[in-house]
Write a protein that holds these residues in place. Structure first.
Motif, mmCIF file in Angstrom:
data_model
loop_
_atom_site.group_PDB
_atom_site.id
_atom_site.type_symbol
_atom_site.label_atom_id
_atom_site.label_comp_id
_atom_site.label_asym_id
_atom_site.label_seq_id
_atom_site.Cartn_x
_atom_site.Cartn_y
_atom_site.Cartn_z
ATOM 1 N N HIS A 154 1.434 -11.835 1.177
ATOM 2 C CA HIS A 154 2.826 -12.188 0.883
ATOM 3 C C HIS A 154 3.333 -11.690 -0.456
ATOM 4 O O HIS A 154 4.063 -12.387 -1.164
ATOM 5 C CB HIS A 154 3.028 -13.710 0.976
ATOM 6 N N THR A 155 2.949 -10.491 -0.829
ATOM 7 C CA THR A 155 3.527 -9.903 -2.035
ATOM 8 C C THR A 155 3.620 -8.393 -1.898
ATOM 9 O O THR A 155 2.767 -7.770 -1.258
ATOM 10 C CB THR A 155 2.708 -10.249 -3.296
ATOM 11 N N PHE A 156 4.663 -7.850 -2.487
ATOM 12 C CA PHE A 156 4.819 -6.398 -2.579
ATOM 13 C C PHE A 156 4.467 -5.893 -3.985
ATOM 14 O O PHE A 156 4.596 -4.717 -4.265
ATOM 15 C CB PHE A 156 6.256 -5.987 -2.238
ATOM 16 N N ASN A 157 4.034 -6.802 -4.831
ATOM 17 C CA ASN A 157 3.702 -6.435 -6.200
ATOM 18 C C ASN A 157 2.483 -5.516 -6.235
ATOM 19 O O ASN A 157 1.418 -5.881 -5.747
ATOM 20 C CB ASN A 157 3.422 -7.711 -6.998
ATOM 21 N N GLN A 158 2.645 -4.332 -6.814
ATOM 22 C CA GLN A 158 1.573 -3.346 -6.782
ATOM 23 C C GLN A 158 0.713 -3.344 -8.044
ATOM 24 O O GLN A 158 -0.012 -2.394 -8.304
ATOM 25 C CB GLN A 158 2.171 -1.953 -6.544
ATOM 26 N N GLN A 159 0.801 -4.400 -8.828
ATOM 27 C CA GLN A 159 -0.009 -4.444 -10.040
ATOM 28 C C GLN A 159 -1.458 -4.815 -9.747
ATOM 29 O O GLN A 159 -1.743 -5.685 -8.944
ATOM 30 C CB GLN A 159 0.563 -5.479 -11.007
ATOM 31 N N VAL A 160 -2.346 -4.136 -10.454
ATOM 32 C CA VAL A 160 -3.758 -4.534 -10.453
ATOM 33 C C VAL A 160 -3.910 -5.641 -11.486
ATOM 34 O O VAL A 160 -3.418 -5.505 -12.606
ATOM 35 C CB VAL A 160 -4.641 -3.347 -10.869
ATOM 36 N N THR A 161 -4.566 -6.727 -11.125
ATOM 37 C CA THR A 161 -4.755 -7.808 -12.096
ATOM 38 C C THR A 161 -6.194 -7.846 -12.605
ATOM 39 O O THR A 161 -7.117 -7.349 -11.963
ATOM 40 C CB THR A 161 -4.457 -9.185 -11.465
ATOM 41 N N VAL A 162 -6.338 -8.446 -13.771
ATOM 42 C CA VAL A 162 -7.678 -8.664 -14.316
ATOM 43 C C VAL A 162 -8.503 -9.479 -13.326
ATOM 44 O O VAL A 162 -9.677 -9.197 -13.083
ATOM 45 C CB VAL A 162 -7.568 -9.382 -15.685
ATOM 46 N N GLU A 199 -19.982 4.845 -14.327
ATOM 47 C CA GLU A 199 -18.814 5.041 -15.177
ATOM 48 C C GLU A 199 -17.564 4.507 -14.481
ATOM 49 O O GLU A 199 -17.330 4.791 -13.302
ATOM 50 C CB GLU A 199 -18.635 6.535 -15.454
ATOM 51 N N TRP A 200 -16.777 3.772 -15.212
ATOM 52 C CA TRP A 200 -15.492 3.287 -14.724
ATOM 53 C C TRP A 200 -14.521 4.464 -14.558
ATOM 54 O O TRP A 200 -14.410 5.304 -15.433
ATOM 55 C CB TRP A 200 -14.914 2.304 -15.740
ATOM 56 N N GLU A 201 -13.845 4.514 -13.405
ATOM 57 C CA GLU A 201 -12.882 5.590 -13.205
ATOM 58 C C GLU A 201 -11.438 5.068 -13.219
ATOM 59 O O GLU A 201 -10.617 5.555 -13.989
ATOM 60 C CB GLU A 201 -13.168 6.314 -11.889
ATOM 61 N N GLY A 202 -11.143 4.069 -12.405
ATOM 62 C CA GLY A 202 -9.770 3.560 -12.395
ATOM 63 C C GLY A 202 -9.580 2.517 -11.315
ATOM 64 O O GLY A 202 -10.482 2.251 -10.514
ATOM 65 N N ALA A 203 -8.400 1.914 -11.290
ATOM 66 C CA ALA A 203 -8.090 0.848 -10.340
ATOM 67 C C ALA A 203 -6.697 1.059 -9.779
ATOM 68 O O ALA A 203 -5.858 1.667 -10.428
ATOM 69 C CB ALA A 203 -8.185 -0.510 -11.023
ATOM 70 N N TRP A 204 -6.473 0.567 -8.587
ATOM 71 C CA TRP A 204 -5.164 0.745 -7.958
ATOM 72 C C TRP A 204 -4.984 -0.301 -6.856
ATOM 73 O O TRP A 204 -5.914 -1.056 -6.563
ATOM 74 C CB TRP A 204 -5.038 2.156 -7.377
ATOM 75 N N THR A 205 -3.793 -0.320 -6.270
ATOM 76 C CA THR A 205 -3.529 -1.265 -5.186
ATOM 77 C C THR A 205 -2.873 -0.557 -4.007
ATOM 78 O O THR A 205 -2.320 0.522 -4.138
ATOM 79 C CB THR A 205 -2.524 -2.368 -5.594
ATOM 80 N N GLY A 206 -2.932 -1.217 -2.879
ATOM 81 C CA GLY A 206 -2.166 -0.826 -1.708
ATOM 82 C C GLY A 206 -1.560 -2.077 -1.098
ATOM 83 O O GLY A 206 -2.131 -3.166 -1.216
ATOM 84 N N ILE A 207 -0.389 -1.914 -0.492
ATOM 85 C CA ILE A 207 0.257 -3.045 0.192
ATOM 86 C C ILE A 207 0.156 -2.773 1.692
ATOM 87 O O ILE A 207 0.770 -1.837 2.204
ATOM 88 C CB ILE A 207 1.735 -3.171 -0.221
ATOM 89 N N ARG A 208 -0.628 -3.588 2.385
ATOM 90 C CA ARG A 208 -0.919 -3.350 3.792
ATOM 91 C C ARG A 208 -0.134 -4.290 4.696
ATOM 92 O O ARG A 208 0.075 -5.449 4.350
ATOM 93 C CB ARG A 208 -2.429 -3.545 4.009
ATOM 94 N N PRO A 209 0.279 -3.809 5.840
ATOM 95 C CA PRO A 209 1.093 -4.652 6.731
ATOM 96 C C PRO A 209 0.216 -5.448 7.706
ATOM 97 O O PRO A 209 -0.427 -4.873 8.574
ATOM 98 C CB PRO A 209 1.936 -3.626 7.489
ATOM 99 N N GLN A 210 0.213 -6.744 7.568
ATOM 100 C CA GLN A 210 -0.533 -7.608 8.492
ATOM 101 C C GLN A 210 0.460 -8.253 9.469
ATOM 102 O O GLN A 210 1.654 -8.366 9.162
ATOM 103 C CB GLN A 210 -1.308 -8.667 7.708
ATOM 104 N N THR A 211 -0.047 -8.655 10.641
ATOM 105 C CA THR A 211 0.816 -9.314 11.625
ATOM 106 C C THR A 211 0.329 -10.736 11.883
ATOM 107 O O THR A 211 -0.811 -11.087 11.546
ATOM 108 C CB THR A 211 0.809 -8.551 12.970
ATOM 109 N N ALA A 212 1.187 -11.514 12.504
ATOM 110 C CA ALA A 212 0.857 -12.929 12.740
ATOM 111 C C ALA A 212 -0.395 -13.072 13.593
ATOM 112 O O ALA A 212 -1.236 -13.939 13.350
ATOM 113 C CB ALA A 212 2.037 -13.624 13.406
ATOM 114 N N ASP A 213 -0.559 -12.227 14.602
ATOM 115 C CA ASP A 213 -1.736 -12.348 15.472
ATOM 116 C C ASP A 213 -2.813 -11.321 15.146
ATOM 117 O O ASP A 213 -3.803 -11.208 15.866
ATOM 118 C CB ASP A 213 -1.325 -12.257 16.953
ATOM 119 N N GLY A 214 -2.614 -10.577 14.086
ATOM 120 C CA GLY A 214 -3.650 -9.649 13.644
ATOM 121 C C GLY A 214 -3.685 -8.334 14.398
ATOM 122 O O GLY A 214 -4.509 -7.475 14.097
#
Lengths: 375, 375, 375, 375
Positions: free
Chosen positions: B270-278, B299-314
């Motif tokens: 339930h969010t469209f916020n694309q921020q990576v959090t601690v 070695e640490w390379e980087g972090a990112w997010t994706g917003i995926r579409p889920q449905t009520a029945d999966g």
């Protein structure tokens, strides 16, 4: 107790990677040392042309070396993919060397004769024939030499492909390790001193690109090399603008996967400065627009530089140190480091193993300039 | 005069690309519209697991869809490489689904039975057997289910491979074009209105991931979908830590070429916020360390997010709009967008062509929830 | 003919910048040489704490140096802004050094006594008082020492502020120029040899951070220094989480403008490797969460490292080379390079000018360890 | 229960920030919603010129607005620094508007007369006088108009300065929240519907730049605005090339702190495409070289675009929605968004409070084009 290796390779570029990979395939325990990040200098910056015929005039030992090396890429692509999962993005769609003047077209005729005498493929095209192959070419293009066997790869992928394959075969690869000096005993190399301590080996290969000369000065050897900065930029075309690599005396355009085109390269000798200048980009843009006018509509991606090692006579150094046994040198590849990496890896591994390379590399021996001075 | 197309695809992600590619292969003149950059949302963020058996329980229409789609990757890899030069980095080295508790090991036994009854390969391993395959696994791993047929690809490469292949086959692809509304006539779609003007077609496919619902609300349709944020990070291991993809209920580790490992993914609905959090990184790190302790040295390379579409029945939505002919919908793929893209491309192209897809997709029809409401 | 300068400064970090700026203010023609990019190593990586009292125990020559330097920042901020337009983002909101155990609270009591005897401000707070000042602090915080005079700056801005101000006052600054060796004549320095040729001066200051030792070995001097890697990360908090800088034995949190917080730093001695590891981030995150639990909701920004020069006795080197006149050394500042840069710039400029610095720097003389060996 | 606010501001650019900051200063509980990242569109892309006199011809309501706004920056710089710690990098070193032809010099004479009649400072310079002020100017520069009161700021810093100051005063700021539609009741606005749910307020300000028009269409209002893409690039000069901002009809050069120069901007109407093209950079480079030839030696830094909202009559919209009470609109600032932000913040806050702004803004009312149609 310092760790001992069968061979130490100094330099995490394409030739260091190729040598380490070849040594590892032969069962050696290899240590590769890179003072910065892997593939962070000329090897990561290269456009990846395999322009044996487009860059070289078709005669002499250097062309033979280039020709043989070019022929090794097809098998190499499979080998590196299998060992590292890395696709080197080999493209076998030829190079079009363009002429914009009568004089250049004349020169192409001459070169084609030489190529044909050497049994190489080379085809002279009129401007119209060139535009039939590549519709994006300017109407100012008077003609072209089509070199079917030349091609291109992704230079950073090739470099990492070699390095990761060497790693998969058991080589140790260390970033941020700078060699400060060498250890010798009885005229033989025994190891290196670095910012992370000493590492010992009876075989050390210096393949540090433009930084090799500085390192080798510590052995009393003054290579006749100098750095040459090259600036490049890349663009993204919505639909593929080009199929073949485009080569001219003023710039080249190398079409990569996904609509990307790399445009290179300026030639700024005698500097290690890695800055991209407005002048460099401006020059490349104007030259590229003359060859492929519709490049103006492409999306700008970015610009970068590489510092390439050139030599006084234009030939690379491939051989053993004239004074110290076990200390080998592979540098001075200038604009041909990517193209020459497969054969460099093989002949240097031969030298380390004490074998005579299957091709004559005497033209590239390290003491050639010293000899010239004596005669 | 507005331009007219055989089909318009809305969304420059993996499924939009797959659909455009399939339509282009069938000779259609396709326009693909992306409101931002290509592959810039969930498709570019995905770790690329093809975990039909590891993610799904082995029964029902959804599993069948996933299984068939998984089987299409091998040919697809060649097809996209040929058309676009892009290597999708398909790895067929299986998925190890780990158990850290008795209960999970028990659950694995049950799932393996289901898989075997369906004719699928699935092997139960003890902790020791798992560590024999993957030496980096923690001694806390009690066992594993080895799923030989599952695998992985590079998700951004797959997405661009589809899109660039479609482009090579004549499709037009436009970035930064946002669809504002649709045009209809007599219950049929006739085109779309965008920030760059109108484009007309009797066939429009909405495949806008988590943004599809907003767009479809303009047609009076309220899909039962919601966005689910997933955070990932990647590391670089000096020597390859893992061969197979590692899957557990708390996180997964996907070994990419060149020593890179992608660790994913949090589940924040339930969010469209694309921020990576601690919090997200911290959680993933702790979970990954439990499974593969030596990841701490990577070695640490980087972090990112994706917003995926889920449905009520999966289940995803794959079908035509219940009211408007010619308006098709493919969304709700949640964590399986990469895996399902080959079959999504094929069945949606079938629907656009008016053909009955070779597999039964009635479980995914768009009006299924509406019907439920009525009954 | 090589160019001649009044002084050559080797190193484009904060102390090189400070020295060049001070020399330029005194009318000297200065050349500054940096082997890579300006501010690209420890100076660009630092969190910028001015923690004279929080880091140092309040006694001895080192503390005096730090205390005086800290007092110079207020004027310096104006001076650099005027000369270069760069705001160094000086924040005078104190440092809170936290205690999480009785023992630490006890230790704070002792240090406060020392500070007070030296006329320094230092206040003991209970956990509740600390949380009144900084509501985000964990309830595990038992108490704190509030150091009103400590503060912080933006380290990269300070470094560039010095360098650009020096430039505005006529100094020449060259990037990508690496010094290979020195020229001497009659026990005096006369110039340096670099990858871009020779530059001559009777005054050369080596301030190359962790890379100084390697350079000085070429003069026969073996400094007792070693590199210490420090890893940091930064986050963005929607609303400012902290006002003061938070310091503890396990990590520090430095609140920057715009909601940004830098969390640092790990301590990994004896390596030049600039990679951020999973271990480093994981450790810092866990420590930061213990002090400021709500940091988990902040947005992840990125991670980086710096390689800091530590010395055997923990004191910096500030002085002339024991053998060569005109060759000066300023290194070994470890975690205090930012804090000490104003005074370092001033005293080194005094030494170059042949003046006796206004404060006693004999504790930092270069030959102190040699003398110890003799006694 | 949805949260209720005194005012909701839609748009996280410079004007959204200015309005939120002004409302927060007046004690209001403000919510600011941004559909992407803060300062990620035109406000983050702007070069930051405060070119009231250089851009505008010195007469009419628009110039008055610009002049007053320009005069507010000096106090604003202090206010934002105090509230947010952010330095907006205000530079009061004038703008030089260059003439390269007789015609342009003639035009400058005319404009100067207008400025003088309005009591504004404006000085006509010969080419030589211009080069005395700015030695880097080309000898092709025939003359210049020196506008002492014009200047420049760092646009991203100004934007974040407003936003973070609003935040420090208690405003809530949410990224990645897109407004889908509005709620109305009895001809008054009551709230907004977004991808993160509903937020309620009797005051809503739409300040979404080029994206405002699309949003307002949902209220039945068709603003006469269109997007205009502008491409920019930046370079780094080793020693500062310029002091004043350089403005000409073909491009401008804005000298930032630390030797950085921003060169802008192309004018590509009717597109939301944010790609930088080769054509755009090439054009800007050629134009900049004509004005400041030595820019060729500067280091290339990067290129970017902004999408600016232009209106049919060239004037911004500042006012209330013609039909719905409580719905306010501030958009159409085109190339003057940075310059106009202080006054925009103030007058819009007045409107929200129900006060009559101290300056006459009737020329910018939202229904002006509708009225024109009627007459």
């Amino acid at each position: 107790m310092n760790k001992t290796y069968d061979a130490i390779v100094i330099g995490g570029g394409v030739n260091g990677g190729a040598i380490a990979f070849n040594l590892a395939k032969r069962g050696m325990k290899v240590l590769l040392l890179e003072k910065d990040r892997l593939a962070s200098k000329a090897s990561g910056a290269a456009a990846g042309m395999l322009a044996a015929q487009a860059e070289l005039d078709g005669e002499g030992a250097f062309f033979q070396l280039a020709r043989i090396s070019r022929g090794m890429f097809s098998n190499l692509a499979d080998e590196l993919k299998m060992n590292s999962g890395i696709d080197i993005e080999l493209v076998n769609k030829g190079v079009l060397r363009l002429s914009l003047t009568d004089w250049e077209q004349q020169e192409h005729r001459r070169i084609i004769e030489v190529h044909k005498q050497n049994g190489e493929l080379a085809e002279l095209l009129t401007g119209e024939e060139a535009r039939e192959r590549e519709a994006a070419l300017s109407c100012e293009v008077m003609g072209a030499m089509y070199l079917e066997k030349d091609g291109q790869v992704a230079a950073p992928q090739l470099t990492l492909g070699f390095l990761r394959s060497a790693s998969a075969l058991g080589s140790e690869i260390k970033e941020y390790v700078e060699v400060h000096s060498f250890y010798f005993s009885n005229g033989k190399i025994t190891g290196v001193s670095t910012n992370e301590g000493d590492f010992m080996s009876a075989n050390v290969v210096v393949t540090g690109g433009a930084w090799s000369e500085k390192l080798l000065r510590k052995t009393g050897l003054q290579l006749e090399t100098y750095p040459v900065k090259g600036e490049c930029f890349s663009v993204l075309a919505e639909s593929p603008l080009l199929t073949s690599t485009i080569f001219s005396h003023s710039c080249y355009l190398v079409p990569k996967k996904g609509g990307r085109i790399i445009v290179g390269a300026t030639v700024i000798p005698h500097t290690f400065n890695q800055q991209v200048t407005v002048e460099g980009i401006s020059l490349l843009m104007e030259n590229a627009k003359k060859l492929v006018p519709s490049i103006v509509q492409a999306e700008w991606e970015g610009a970068w530089t590489g510092i390439r090692p050139q030599t006084a006579d234009g030939l690379p150094y491939l051989g053993e140190h004239p004074e110290y046994k076990g200390l080998f040198i592979a540098t001075g590849h200038y604009r041909n480091g990517i193209l020459l990496s497969p054969i460099t890896g093989e002949v240097m591994a031969d030298l380390v193993e004490g074998k005579t390379p299957s091709i004559d590399i005497s033209a590239f021996r390290v003491d050639r300039s010293i000899k010239k001075l004596i005669q």
